[in-house]
Design a protein around this motif. Structure first.
Motif, mmCIF file in Angstrom:
data_model
loop_
_atom_site.group_PDB
_atom_site.id
_atom_site.type_symbol
_atom_site.label_atom_id
_atom_site.label_comp_id
_atom_site.label_asym_id
_atom_site.label_seq_id
_atom_site.Cartn_x
_atom_site.Cartn_y
_atom_site.Cartn_z
ATOM 1 N N ALA A 6 0.638 -1.019 -0.423
ATOM 2 C CA ALA A 6 -0.288 -0.056 0.082
ATOM 3 C C ALA A 6 0.930 1.616 -0.067
ATOM 4 C CB ALA A 6 -1.200 -0.117 0.943
ATOM 5 N N HIS A 7 1.830 1.124 0.862
ATOM 6 C CA HIS A 7 2.960 2.643 0.812
ATOM 7 C C HIS A 7 3.800 2.494 -0.619
ATOM 8 C CE1 HIS A 7 2.754 2.447 5.161
ATOM 9 N NE2 HIS A 7 2.814 3.619 5.228
ATOM 10 N N LEU A 8 3.798 1.108 -1.971
ATOM 11 C CA LEU A 8 4.349 1.788 -2.534
ATOM 12 C C LEU A 8 3.318 2.082 -3.557
ATOM 13 C CD1 LEU A 8 6.529 -2.088 -2.879
ATOM 14 C CD2 LEU A 8 7.163 0.463 -2.459
ATOM 15 N N CYS A 13 1.975 7.203 -6.382
ATOM 16 C CA CYS A 13 0.503 8.810 -6.796
ATOM 17 C C CYS A 13 1.776 9.662 -6.288
ATOM 18 C CB CYS A 13 -0.633 7.888 -5.899
ATOM 19 S SG CYS A 13 -1.695 6.742 -6.302
ATOM 20 N N LEU A 14 2.342 10.425 -5.567
ATOM 21 C CA LEU A 14 3.551 10.402 -5.498
ATOM 22 C C LEU A 14 4.156 11.034 -6.339
ATOM 23 C CD1 LEU A 14 3.974 12.559 -3.245
ATOM 24 C CD2 LEU A 14 5.585 11.247 -2.329
ATOM 25 N N ALA A 61 -4.111 7.291 -3.408
ATOM 26 C CA ALA A 61 -3.339 6.601 -2.297
ATOM 27 C C ALA A 61 -4.155 6.402 -1.466
ATOM 28 C CB ALA A 61 -2.443 8.223 -2.443
ATOM 29 N N LEU A 62 -4.707 7.211 -1.142
ATOM 30 C CA LEU A 62 -5.522 7.753 0.486
ATOM 31 C C LEU A 62 -6.117 6.340 1.056
ATOM 32 C CD1 LEU A 62 -5.604 11.467 1.509
ATOM 33 C CD2 LEU A 62 -4.009 10.059 2.605
ATOM 34 N N ALA A 63 -7.325 6.356 -0.469
ATOM 35 C CA ALA A 63 -7.978 5.225 -0.381
ATOM 36 C C ALA A 63 -7.213 3.643 -0.407
ATOM 37 C CB ALA A 63 -8.859 5.217 -1.687
ATOM 38 N N TRP A 81 -11.461 -0.216 -4.394
ATOM 39 C CA TRP A 81 -12.178 -0.305 -5.334
ATOM 40 C C TRP A 81 -12.121 0.600 -6.549
ATOM 41 C CZ3 TRP A 81 -11.427 -5.145 -6.271
ATOM 42 C CH2 TRP A 81 -11.128 -6.407 -5.047
ATOM 43 N N ALA A 82 -12.534 1.857 -6.383
ATOM 44 C CA ALA A 82 -12.652 2.653 -7.398
ATOM 45 C C ALA A 82 -11.681 3.393 -7.444
ATOM 46 C CB ALA A 82 -13.433 3.937 -6.465
ATOM 47 N N ALA A 83 -10.249 3.216 -6.266
ATOM 48 C CA ALA A 83 -8.373 4.140 -6.760
ATOM 49 C C ALA A 83 -8.062 2.939 -8.013
ATOM 50 C CB ALA A 83 -7.956 3.700 -5.415
ATOM 51 N N LEU A 84 -8.646 1.339 -7.046
ATOM 52 C CA LEU A 84 -8.307 0.683 -9.022
ATOM 53 C C LEU A 84 -9.138 0.300 -9.920
ATOM 54 C CD1 LEU A 84 -6.698 -2.323 -8.898
ATOM 55 C CD2 LEU A 84 -8.786 -3.476 -8.241
ATOM 56 N N ALA A 85 -9.775 0.768 -10.137
ATOM 57 C CA ALA A 85 -10.657 0.960 -11.092
ATOM 58 C C ALA A 85 -9.833 1.889 -12.106
ATOM 59 C CB ALA A 85 -11.967 1.369 -10.601
ATOM 60 N N LEU A 86 -10.051 3.557 -11.202
ATOM 61 C CA LEU A 86 -9.554 4.280 -11.966
ATOM 62 C C LEU A 86 -7.814 3.627 -12.500
ATOM 63 C CD1 LEU A 86 -10.170 7.173 -8.949
ATOM 64 C CD2 LEU A 86 -10.524 7.160 -11.875
ATOM 65 N N THR A 87 -6.738 3.285 -11.970
ATOM 66 C CA THR A 87 -5.549 2.688 -11.476
ATOM 67 C C THR A 87 -5.440 2.109 -13.073
ATOM 68 O OG1 THR A 87 -4.743 3.315 -9.899
ATOM 69 C CG2 THR A 87 -3.250 1.958 -11.188
#
Length: 128
Positions: A6-8, A13-14, A61-63, A81-87
């Motif tokens: 998750a940190h990676l 994202c950063l 990143a926060l999600a 899951w939304a973050a995964l979909a965007l990625t």
């Protein structure tokens, strides 16, 4: 292991945020973004689009950090899951980009990030 992944993801994202800032500042990175339509520095309107991506990257990143159990977040799981979909969407767009630079750099990075986000979400399913 989940927290590290998750940190990676958050670090990726950063890096994306810093890339967007560089694009907004006028660095000649147009070949790596927005389909490579602008080979040098992006025009003003395209820079505004890059600026809109910054809060999205921060929220992604926060999600994922929240899904991994980062203290103090406690966001609903659907945000991960939304973050995964965007990625995954970013990976798909980079894959079909007419820009060879975007396909060569952004596609594999987004694909690895999506794998990390997916890992976090699957491993933590059923927790909390």
């Amino acid at each position: 292991m989940t927290a590290q992944i998750a940190h990676l993801y958050a670090l990726g994202c950063l890096a994306g945020v810093f890339f967007e800032i560089a694009v907004i500042a006028g660095l000649p990175l147009g070949a790596f973004t927005q389909g490579g339509r602008h080979r040098g520095a992006l025009p003003r309107r395209a820079r505004a689009l890059a600026a809109a991506g910054i809060p999205v990257l921060i929220l992604q990143a926060l999600a994922i950090l929240s899904a991994a159990g980062f203290p103090g977040l406690g966001w609903p799981r659907w945000t991960g899951w939304a973050a995964l979909a965007l990625t995954l969407g970013e990976a798909a767009l980079a894959r079909v980009s007419p820009s060879g630079e975007e396909r060569a750099v952004r596609f594999p990075v987004a694909l690895v990030m999506a794998g990390g986000a997916g890992y976090v979400l699957v491993v933590t399913a059923g927790q909390g």
